[in-house]
Design a protein around this motif. Sequence first.
Motif, PDB file in Angstrom:
ATOM      1  N   ASP A   3      -1.369 -25.273  32.056  1.00 34.95           N
ATOM      2  CA  ASP A   3      -2.001 -24.177  32.800  1.00 34.95           C
ATOM      3  C   ASP A   3      -1.206 -22.876  32.712  1.00 34.95           C
ATOM      4  OD1 ASP A   3      -4.006 -25.874  33.588  1.00 34.95           O
ATOM      5  OD2 ASP A   3      -3.195 -26.253  35.591  1.00 34.95           O
ATOM      6  N   CYS A   4       0.141 -22.969  32.706  1.00 37.27           N
ATOM      7  CA  CYS A   4       0.985 -21.774  32.841  1.00 37.27           C
ATOM      8  C   CYS A   4       1.474 -21.184  31.526  1.00 37.27           C
ATOM      9  CB  CYS A   4       2.196 -22.087  33.716  1.00 37.27           C
ATOM     10  SG  CYS A   4       1.813 -22.482  35.431  1.00 37.27           S
ATOM     11  N   PHE A   5       1.774 -22.019  30.549  1.00 42.13           N
ATOM     12  CA  PHE A   5       2.420 -21.526  29.335  1.00 42.13           C
ATOM     13  C   PHE A   5       1.414 -20.851  28.400  1.00 42.13           C
ATOM     14  CE2 PHE A   5       6.000 -23.677  30.869  1.00 42.13           C
ATOM     15  CZ  PHE A   5       7.101 -23.476  30.044  1.00 42.13           C
ATOM     16  N   PRO A   6       1.900 -19.996  27.519  1.00 39.20           N
ATOM     17  CA  PRO A   6       1.006 -19.344  26.560  1.00 39.20           C
ATOM     18  C   PRO A   6       0.232 -20.354  25.724  1.00 39.20           C
ATOM     19  CG  PRO A   6       3.192 -18.343  26.517  1.00 39.20           C
ATOM     20  CD  PRO A   6       3.302 -19.561  27.386  1.00 39.20           C
ATOM     21  N   ALA A   7      -0.909 -19.951  25.223  1.00 39.12           N
ATOM     22  CA  ALA A   7      -1.810 -20.862  24.499  1.00 39.12           C
ATOM     23  C   ALA A   7      -1.172 -21.452  23.253  1.00 39.12           C
ATOM     24  CB  ALA A   7      -3.087 -20.128  24.138  1.00 39.12           C
ATOM     25  N   ASN A  14       7.151 -30.565  43.399  1.00 37.21           N
ATOM     26  CA  ASN A  14       6.948 -29.837  44.644  1.00 37.21           C
ATOM     27  C   ASN A  14       6.777 -28.352  44.328  1.00 37.21           C
ATOM     28  OD1 ASN A  14       9.584 -28.935  44.083  1.00 37.21           O
ATOM     29  ND2 ASN A  14      10.495 -30.515  45.387  1.00 37.21           N
ATOM     30  N   GLU A  15       6.791 -27.536  45.369  1.00 40.23           N
ATOM     31  CA  GLU A  15       6.566 -26.106  45.175  1.00 40.23           C
ATOM     32  C   GLU A  15       7.657 -25.471  44.309  1.00 40.23           C
ATOM     33  OE1 GLU A  15       5.912 -22.035  47.865  1.00 40.23           O
ATOM     34  OE2 GLU A  15       5.932 -24.021  48.812  1.00 40.23           O
ATOM     35  N   SER A  16       8.905 -25.918  44.484  1.00 42.19           N
ATOM     36  CA  SER A  16      10.008 -25.379  43.677  1.00 42.19           C
ATOM     37  C   SER A  16       9.811 -25.699  42.201  1.00 42.19           C
ATOM     38  CB  SER A  16      11.343 -25.945  44.163  1.00 42.19           C
ATOM     39  OG  SER A  16      11.637 -25.508  45.463  1.00 42.19           O
ATOM     40  N   SER A  17       9.374 -26.932  41.928  1.00 42.36           N
ATOM     41  CA  SER A  17       9.116 -27.329  40.533  1.00 42.36           C
ATOM     42  C   SER A  17       8.004 -26.473  39.935  1.00 42.36           C
ATOM     43  CB  SER A  17       8.718 -28.804  40.472  1.00 42.36           C
ATOM     44  OG  SER A  17       9.663 -29.624  41.105  1.00 42.36           O
ATOM     45  N   GLN A  18       6.933 -26.282  40.698  1.00 43.06           N
ATOM     46  CA  GLN A  18       5.804 -25.483  40.238  1.00 43.06           C
ATOM     47  C   GLN A  18       6.252 -24.050  39.923  1.00 43.06           C
ATOM     48  OE1 GLN A  18       2.235 -26.607  40.184  1.00 43.06           O
ATOM     49  NE2 GLN A  18       2.181 -24.775  38.886  1.00 43.06           N
ATOM     50  N   GLN A  19       7.056 -23.474  40.812  1.00 45.08           N
ATOM     51  CA  GLN A  19       7.535 -22.106  40.602  1.00 45.08           C
ATOM     52  C   GLN A  19       8.455 -22.027  39.383  1.00 45.08           C
ATOM     53  OE1 GLN A  19       9.362 -21.116  44.342  1.00 45.08           O
ATOM     54  NE2 GLN A  19       7.407 -20.632  45.362  1.00 45.08           N
ATOM     55  N   ALA A  20       9.283 -23.062  39.189  1.00 44.14           N
ATOM     56  CA  ALA A  20      10.198 -23.068  38.046  1.00 44.14           C
ATOM     57  C   ALA A  20       9.425 -23.099  36.726  1.00 44.14           C
ATOM     58  CB  ALA A  20      11.138 -24.264  38.135  1.00 44.14           C
ATOM     59  N   THR A  59       6.889 -17.439  32.005  1.00 45.55           N
ATOM     60  CA  THR A  59       7.092 -15.991  31.899  1.00 45.55           C
ATOM     61  C   THR A  59       8.189 -15.667  30.894  1.00 45.55           C
ATOM     62  OG1 THR A  59       6.378 -15.660  34.186  1.00 45.55           O
ATOM     63  CG2 THR A  59       7.703 -13.914  33.200  1.00 45.55           C
ATOM     64  N   LEU A  60       9.274 -16.433  30.927  1.00 40.09           N
ATOM     65  CA  LEU A  60      10.376 -16.208  29.993  1.00 40.09           C
ATOM     66  C   LEU A  60       9.948 -16.451  28.547  1.00 40.09           C
ATOM     67  CD1 LEU A  60      13.342 -17.841  31.974  1.00 40.09           C
ATOM     68  CD2 LEU A  60      12.829 -15.406  31.703  1.00 40.09           C
ATOM     69  N   VAL A  61       9.131 -17.462  28.332  1.00 41.87           N
ATOM     70  CA  VAL A  61       8.638 -17.747  26.977  1.00 41.87           C
ATOM     71  C   VAL A  61       7.791 -16.575  26.483  1.00 41.87           C
ATOM     72  CG1 VAL A  61       7.089 -19.225  25.635  1.00 41.87           C
ATOM     73  CG2 VAL A  61       8.763 -20.255  27.179  1.00 41.87           C
ATOM     74  N   ARG A  62       6.946 -16.007  27.359  1.00 37.29           N
ATOM     75  CA  ARG A  62       6.136 -14.848  26.977  1.00 37.29           C
ATOM     76  C   ARG A  62       7.025 -13.648  26.621  1.00 37.29           C
ATOM     77  NH1 ARG A  62       2.808 -16.974  31.110  1.00 37.29           N
ATOM     78  NH2 ARG A  62       0.731 -17.571  30.292  1.00 37.29           N
ATOM     79  N   GLU A  63       8.063 -13.434  27.414  1.00 44.57           N
ATOM     80  CA  GLU A  63       8.976 -12.321  27.162  1.00 44.57           C
ATOM     81  C   GLU A  63       9.666 -12.479  25.811  1.00 44.57           C
ATOM     82  OE1 GLU A  63      11.759 -12.163  30.339  1.00 44.57           O
ATOM     83  OE2 GLU A  63      10.291 -11.513  31.846  1.00 44.57           O
ATOM     84  N   CYS A  64      10.162 -13.674  25.554  1.00 41.12           N
ATOM     85  CA  CYS A  64      10.888 -13.928  24.295  1.00 41.12           C
ATOM     86  C   CYS A  64       9.958 -13.841  23.092  1.00 41.12           C
ATOM     87  CB  CYS A  64      11.582 -15.288  24.348  1.00 41.12           C
ATOM     88  SG  CYS A  64      12.938 -15.355  25.528  1.00 41.12           S
ATOM     89  N   ALA A  65       8.707 -14.262  23.270  1.00 41.49           N
ATOM     90  CA  ALA A  65       7.721 -14.162  22.186  1.00 41.49           C
ATOM     91  C   ALA A  65       7.440 -12.712  21.874  1.00 41.49           C
ATOM     92  CB  ALA A  65       6.445 -14.889  22.578  1.00 41.49           C
ATOM     93  N   GLY A  66       7.385 -11.870  22.912  1.00 45.85           N
ATOM     94  CA  GLY A  66       7.124 -10.452  22.712  1.00 45.85           C
ATOM     95  C   GLY A  66       8.253  -9.734  22.008  1.00 45.85           C
ATOM     96  N   GLU A  67       9.462 -10.286  22.129  1.00 47.67           N
ATOM     97  CA  GLU A  67      10.612  -9.665  21.481  1.00 47.67           C
ATOM     98  C   GLU A  67      10.758 -10.084  20.027  1.00 47.67           C
ATOM     99  OE1 GLU A  67      13.880 -10.854  23.889  1.00 47.67           O
ATOM    100  OE2 GLU A  67      13.163  -9.808  25.669  1.00 47.67           O
TER     101      GLU A  67
END
Length: 472
Positions: free
Chosen positions: A385-389, A451-457, A463-471
């Motif tokens: 659900d969260c990571f880039p396609a 739990n919620e912490s795992s979901q947030q992590a 988000t970090l993967v998207r940032e690194c892909a953009g670079e």
Amino acid sequence: MTRYEKLAQTLRRQIQSQVWLPGDKLPSLRESCKQSGLSLMTVLQAYQLLESQGEIIARPQSGYYVAARPSPLPHASGEKKLHFTEQVDINDSIFEILQATKDPHIIPFGSAFPDPTLFPQQRLARSLASAVRKMSPHAAMANLPPGNDDLRRSIAQRYAQCAMEVAPDEIVITSGAMESLSLSLQAVTEPGDWIAIESPAFYGVLQAIERRKLKAVAIPTDVRDGMDLDSLQQALDQYPIKACWLMPNFQNPLGCTMPKERKQQLVTMLQHKQVALIEDDVYSELFFGGDRPMPAKAFPGSNTILHCSSFSKCLAPGFRVGWVAAGQYAGKIQRLQLMSTLSASVPTQLALADFMQQGGYDTHLRRLRRQLEQRQLAMHRAIVDCFPAGVTVSQPQGGYFLWLDLGDTVLASKVYQRALAKGISVAPGNMFSASEQFNHCMRINSSFEWNESSQQAIAVLATLVRECAGEG
């Protein structure tokens, strides 16, 4: 010979090799049917044949037990003769990554160990306390290699439940699986020898190769079916391979399991070339679904297979007790152990022997498997659900690792550094190869409570993967 006579012969050999001792309860008729694939009537006939021959006795409303027998006279035994026929440098980077996972404030997605809260700590503590109270002054000597008799017999009985004939005398108790694997490697190689390994491979393999000063041929390994056997055959034809080290079940880091027919093909190939197989099988108890995957050791031609496992991933991580079913190499493994660590911890051996004899191990394993499967499904769903396609994620049928391919434009080492700064550890792909071949991949541990912490992590990692892909 009829089917029931063959089954009776197998059970008789197990009794003679002391897998089952006088007074031990044999598997129930129903359990034997499941293990052997035979009908209830066939199994009953085998048990009745053994009963008529005085090998076992039936107890009403209880089952079948090994009959008592006079102790045989001691006989002289000679030491068995053992017949056994480019640079890896990775320790520094692995050490740095593993150190980071020790911080209790870090979300340990990069850990190699399962969630410690999943294990029966109180029951293990009671077994340990009982073992220490009962331990005799001579226990340290009595439990030198090959290790505690009761524990080795309990392990042999679990092999028997998988229709595998492994005598207690073939089993050597070690200080965790890593020692059993390292001793096995020493038993079948000399410095400078070539060995075949998986690619990507468990980093412990790479560390052991570095210490032993061996040369490695890395064989491509598929995220679904395991090691590519055509590539392995090519390596066997081109290099003087002395041993093959692999994880056929729920491989670390990929999570793949080699199909049954490929395991048989693997055993046949190595036997033909007289190459020893060091089988790392620490995750096979952690299967999802109804059937445990069989190890390569279970297939015909397994006389040169050193089957290594431990209780660290399925019962008692802190006890550091493992073993190797070494077959013809058992004597050499014992001598190597005496010259290095001397023996596995005696109190923990005794505690695990007590735990196994008290029962409840299978109940614990069923609960553990359900929890691991539920947690894996939750994490897998969140990653999708969260990571880039463009990111792909494995979905093994056991164990507790997920393998993510982040795409060619993403450096997992960069994701790792940035995630660590935000309190999240992952295992970047360069941990699992002596080259940079898998630096676009990472391994995530799915065993911890969702739990919620795992979901947030997971959202932060995405988000970090998207940032690194953009670079780029």
